[in-house]
Design an enzyme around this catalytic site. Structure first.
Site, PDB file in Angstrom:
ATOM      1  N   ASP A  15     104.384   7.507  14.165  1.00 38.96           N
ATOM      2  CA  ASP A  15     104.476   6.078  14.471  1.00 38.96           C
ATOM      3  C   ASP A  15     104.802   5.928  15.965  1.00 38.96           C
ATOM      4  O   ASP A  15     105.315   6.856  16.587  1.00 38.96           O
ATOM      5  CB  ASP A  15     105.595   5.458  13.624  1.00 38.96           C
ATOM      6  CG  ASP A  15     105.440   3.947  13.494  1.00 38.96           C
ATOM      7  OD1 ASP A  15     104.443   3.400  14.013  1.00 38.96           O
ATOM      8  OD2 ASP A  15     106.310   3.308  12.870  1.00 38.96           O
ATOM      9  N   GLU A  16     104.516   4.782  16.546  1.00 38.37           N
ATOM     10  CA  GLU A  16     104.842   4.512  17.956  1.00 38.37           C
ATOM     11  C   GLU A  16     104.333   5.629  18.876  1.00 38.37           C
ATOM     12  O   GLU A  16     105.057   6.123  19.734  1.00 38.37           O
ATOM     13  CB  GLU A  16     106.358   4.351  18.137  1.00 38.37           C
ATOM     14  CG  GLU A  16     107.022   3.379  17.198  1.00 38.37           C
ATOM     15  CD  GLU A  16     106.818   1.915  17.599  1.00 38.37           C
ATOM     16  OE1 GLU A  16     105.980   1.636  18.480  1.00 38.37           O
ATOM     17  OE2 GLU A  16     107.481   1.047  17.005  1.00 38.37           O
TER      18      GLU A  16
HETATM   19  N1  ATP Z   1      97.310  -7.311   5.400  1.00 38.16           N
HETATM   20  C1  ATP Z   1      98.450  -7.959   5.590  1.00 38.16           C
HETATM   21  N2  ATP Z   1      98.686  -9.107   4.945  1.00 38.16           N
HETATM   22  C2  ATP Z   1      99.837  -9.775   5.143  1.00 38.16           C
HETATM   23  N3  ATP Z   1     100.816  -9.377   5.950  1.00 38.16           N
HETATM   24  C3  ATP Z   1     100.664  -8.236   6.610  1.00 38.16           C
HETATM   25  C4  ATP Z   1      99.463  -7.475   6.477  1.00 38.16           C
HETATM   26  N4  ATP Z   1      99.600  -6.388   7.257  1.00 38.16           N
HETATM   27  C5  ATP Z   1     100.808  -6.473   7.860  1.00 38.16           C
HETATM   28  N5  ATP Z   1     101.460  -7.572   7.486  1.00 38.16           N
HETATM   29  C6  ATP Z   1     102.776  -8.030   7.962  1.00 38.16           C
HETATM   30  O1  ATP Z   1     102.735  -8.187   9.366  1.00 38.16           O
HETATM   31  C7  ATP Z   1     103.966  -7.833   9.982  1.00 38.16           C
HETATM   32  C8  ATP Z   1     103.768  -6.785  11.033  1.00 38.16           C
HETATM   33  O2  ATP Z   1     103.457  -5.535  10.448  1.00 38.16           O
HETATM   34  P1  ATP Z   1     103.895  -4.174  11.094  1.00 38.16           P
HETATM   35  O3  ATP Z   1     105.334  -4.216  11.455  1.00 38.16           O
HETATM   36  O4  ATP Z   1     103.428  -3.087  10.217  1.00 38.16           O
HETATM   37  O5  ATP Z   1     103.040  -4.236  12.402  1.00 38.16           O
HETATM   38  P2  ATP Z   1     102.969  -3.251  13.594  1.00 38.16           P
HETATM   39  O6  ATP Z   1     101.567  -3.179  14.000  1.00 38.16           O
HETATM   40  O7  ATP Z   1     103.682  -1.988  13.273  1.00 38.16           O
HETATM   41  O8  ATP Z   1     103.760  -4.059  14.665  1.00 38.16           O
HETATM   42  P3  ATP Z   1     104.388  -3.606  16.041  1.00 38.16           P
HETATM   43  O9  ATP Z   1     103.346  -2.876  16.801  1.00 38.16           O
HETATM   44  O10 ATP Z   1     104.739  -4.881  16.692  1.00 38.16           O
HETATM   45  O11 ATP Z   1     105.583  -2.777  15.704  1.00 38.16           O
HETATM   46  C9  ATP Z   1     104.860  -7.385   8.857  1.00 38.16           C
HETATM   47  O12 ATP Z   1     105.707  -8.438   8.490  1.00 38.16           O
HETATM   48  C10 ATP Z   1     103.902  -7.036   7.739  1.00 38.16           C
HETATM   49  O13 ATP Z   1     104.516  -7.189   6.503  1.00 38.16           O
END
Ligand code: ATP
Length: 752
Positions: free
Chosen positions: A225-226
């Site tokens: 991750d990251e």
């Molecule tokens: N397909 C989806 N439908 C609805 N909600 C979603 C979906 N995919 C992700 N989410 C929601 O979107 C938000 C962001 O998801 P996540 O933290 O995994 O993103 P990320 O890409 O890791 O973000 P960042 O790069 O900012 O850390 C979370 O609240 C997650 O539950």
DNA sequence: AACTTACCATTTTTT
DNA sequence: ATGGTAAGTT
């Protein structure tokens, strides 16, 4: 074999693809809030549920221990009972590498009871190296040398390579000398610093074929991750480990790379496709987190960076409210405004955990702490100096460390005269000289002090000290760490020492030392639950050094989060306050004076900050701020100017320049009196103003003759109250300090 | 060896 | 403002 439906629930097509294309190298490159972490979590569950691997065969690297715990929890929810299991290799890169090193210490060139040195320990060793080499710490600041050595290790350069690579750079040649001595000492102390954990793991794997093969066979799947914040050493470790099964899954966002000061190399993500030619690249382009206005603002800011892969990020949420921009009078007013907005939103149904206050530097936390406490808002400050780095706690820990490893000189000399035992600098110098001359450890010299005539005058004291350590060693029994702790307190009398040194401060220290005991007990319990084994001294000390603030369990989980932008990475909050948005603070002065990269990284940090918000975003800056005890005027951050005005709802003339701001206006504002401002006959609504009315102490609350208490001056009677040129002044006759004239807003008086 | 005073930088971010 | 250190004093 059954795939529980929920593993693929609520995923879009691209996300599903990322979850189910389990074989080969996969890069998920996607913007903030597009579900990268969600995909990584689901993928682990999917691998388990498909029977492709057991939990113990998955290496999954997260940025914090807390993130690891959350992923584990989520995976447990998603999987059937049969597929669950311990995740020995789910954690930060440091904890996973340490685990490998603990399995093969000899191959890594260390004795099995090696210790980890934190930043403080590391700096103190570097300092003594510089002293020994006669290098003044004015010509080479400690921080500079420490950073240079760290960067070298991040890039896998040992001191020889570092010296060779910088043969014509005088400064760096000097650093190389310090680096060499530092590593020699660390070896003597049988200790590693944070960077060594990674560096040594790389060479452990590279130089020991059987070790590499052993781990390659274990790790059927590797997930990172990251990924944008990994350094070269880490990248090479992942590459080596994935060579056999070739299942390397990385997720990241080049726009969120904010740890270059720690050696993170954005090239890792940008060159992934080149390095793994048959890799699959998946882009996620829907943001599920933030309302449209927030996302637009984030995109407008980040597009000012030249060095980036352009990405599409569409919204899936409604437009939402505009971004609230507020110009505060000063840092106190900033905190009060935030507190009031929070109170207001709580009345509308939000709760503490929905809020985050994010700032650039830890020093900014103070005011928020004070203001929130005064207003009974539940909050928690992350970062800053951790509980375990307090002086008194470190003292007790140093005793534990010496019991664990008498090679640990940093700890040994920390406690040898703490509490005072009449062992001073001269004796310590002699001990070190003998140890180096005889090629034995300092502790050996202390233990046999009577054999060295140079130490004759101190030998009785030294003997008493080493006898005590030997006695404490007897108390080191796995699963009974509290007994060791109790005995340390008893034999050293450290509590009594602190109390007689300074009664007030001493009480606080004794409290903290007591809290250390509960930390021991808590960790012991959770360790036994999680791993089914007794907590050893080794495991305890390791947890203490690698644990961060974010990992600590809290009694309540409903609080306002207060932290730096860096620690907010990966998190999300309904309402986010970005505070201290001023030139010189954010972007920081440091980054402005250096190259373009510095500024672009600050901008990425701003992007990270904005995209933490789900519903509401506030940006706040102050007209003046007190730094180093001096108050200085501030300019609005350039990043705010990059947000289009139509997305912004400005409070209190936020767009006006400070020269045109009216004096009367400011004074009124300072007192937080309700103001009605008119423009062309029509009243202008200035949200920032009316909100603040209840914030500051009201004149009506105080009467002449009231008994009040001041933080610095103590108690006294109010002598007079009056208005001086628009400022409310209170005159107090303090019992001790005499008559003082105070501005009401800043006086912080409490009725008694 | 322990204590006092005066001066100094420190604040960018963290495992 | 604060805390750590170097130099000087007891
Ligand atoms: N397909 C989806 N439908 C609805 N909600 C979603 C979906 N995919 C992700 N989410 C929601 O979107 C938000 C962001 O998801 P996540 O933290 O995994 O993103 P990320 O890409 O890791 O973000 P960042 O790069 O900012 O850390 C979370 O609240 C997650 O539950």
């Amino acid at each position: 074999m059954s795939i529980k439906n929920n593993i693929l629930d609520n995923l879009n097509e691209e996300q599903k693809k990322a979850v189910t294309s389990t074989q080969g190298a996969v890069l998920v490159l996607a913007g903030a809030g597009s579900g990268k972490t969600r995909v990584l979590t689901r993928r682990i569950a999917y691998i388990l549920q498909q029977g492709l691997a057991r939990a113990s065969q998955i290496l999954a690297i997260t940025f914090t221990n807390k993130a690891a715990a959350q992923i584990k929890e989520r995976v447990y929810e998603l999987c059937d009972e049969d597929f669950k299991g311990y995740f020995p290799w789910l954690g930060t890169i440091h904890s996973c590498c340490l685990k490998m090193l603990r399995q093969y210490p000899e191959e890594a060139g260390f004795k099995s009871n090696f210790l980890i040195y934190d930043t403080d320990d590391k700096k103190s060793v570097i300092k003594s190296c510089m002293k020994q080499l006669n290098i003044s710490d004015k010509a080479f600041s400690l921080g500079y040398v420490a950073a240079q050595i760290s960067r070298a290790k991040d890039d896998l350069l040992g001191y020889e390579e570092f010296a060779a690579a910088n043969a014509n750079d005088f400064q760096k040649k000097t650093v190389a000398k310090i680096y060499e001595l530092y590593q020699t000492k660390m070896k003597e102390y049988n200790a590693m610093d944070f960077d060594d954990i990674i560096f040594n793991t790389y060479y452990l794997l590279k130089n020991n074929k059987h070790v590499l093969e052993y781990f390659q066979n274990i790790f059927k799947y590797i997930l990172i991750d990251e990924f944008q914040d990994t350094n070269i050493a880490q990248y090479r470790i992942f590459a080596m480990l994935s060579m056999k099964y070739r299942n390397l899954f990385v997720v990241g966002d080049d726009d969120q790379s904010i740890y270059s000061f720690r050696g993170a190399n954005i090239k890792n993500i940008l060159n992934f496709e080149k390095d793994f030619p048959d890799s699959t690249v998946i882009k996620l382009e829907t943001n599920y987190r933030s309302c449209e206005n927030i996302l637009k603002a984030a995109n407008c800011v980040i597009r000012n960076n030249a060095a980036r892969k352009t990405k599409t990020l569409k919204t899936s949420k409604p437009e939402g409210s505009r971004i609230n921009l507020y110009k505060a009078y000063n840092e106190l007013n900033e905190a009060i405004y935030v507190a009031n907005e929070i109170k207001k939103l709580i009345k509308q149904g939000y709760t503490y955990r929905d809020f985050a206050v994010l700032y650039r530097t830890n020093a900014q936390s103070r005011v928020f702490e004070r203001v929130f406490r005064e207003r009974d808002l539940d909050y928690r400050i992350f970062g800053g100096l951790s509980f375990f780095s307090r002086q008194e706690v470190k003292d007790v820990l140093a005793y534990m460390r010496v019991v664990f490893s008498t090679d640990d000189d940093a700890s040994l000399f920390r406690i040898i005269n703490q509490p005072k035992r009449g062992i001073g600098d001269t004796t310590i110098k002699k001990i070190q000289a003998i140890a180096s001359y005889e090629s034995v450890t300092s502790y050996d010299v202390i233990k046999n002090a009577d054999k060295y005539e140079q130490l004759s005058s101190a030998s009785a004291k030294l003997k008493a000290f080493s006898d005590m350590i030997e006695q404490l060693k007897e108390c080191d029994v796995p699963g009974k760490l509290e007994e060791l702790y109790d005995n340390i307190l008893k034999l050293t009398g450290i509590n009594e020492y602190y109390l007689q040194e300074d009664a007030n401060l001493g009480r606080e220290r004794v409290e903290n030392i007591k809290e250390l005991k509960s930390a021991i007990v808590t960790m012991k319990q959770s360790h036994e639950e999680d791993y089914g084994e007794l907590l050893t001294l080794a495991a305890f000390l390791e947890n203490v050094t690698l644990a961060t603030d974010a990992d600590k369990e809290q009694a309540s989980d409903n609080y306002i989060s207060i932290m730096t932008l860096h620690s907010a990475k990966g998190l999300e909050f309904k309402v986010v306050f970005l505070v201290g948005m001023e030139e010189g603070l954010f972007p920081s002065f440091m980054s402005m004076s250096e190259s373009m990269e510095g500024l672009e990284e600050e901008r990425r940090l701003c992007y990270v900050g904005i995209t933490r918000a789900m519903d509401i975003l506030y940006c706040i800056y102050a007209e003046e701020r007190t730094k180093f005890g001096k108050t200085q005027p501030c300019d609005q951050s350039r990043f705010l100017k990059e947000i289009p005005r139509e997305l912004v709802n400005a409070s209190r003339k936020a767009f006006e320049s400070s020269e045109t701001s009216g004096f009367i206006f400011d004074k009124l504002f300072m007192q937080n009196k309700p103001v009605s401002v008119t423009k062309g006959g029509k009243p202008v609504d200035i949200p920032g103003l009316n909100i603040n009315t209840e914030a500051v102490m009201k004149k009506e609350d105080y009467n002449i003759g009231d008994r009040v208490m001041h933080k610095k001056y103590g108690e006294g009677y109010i002598k007079d109250l009056y208005d001086d040129n628009g400022m409310d002044i209170v005159e107090v006759n303090f019992d001790m300090a005499g008559i003082k004239r105070l501005v009401m807003e800043f006086a912080k008086l409490v009725k008694v």
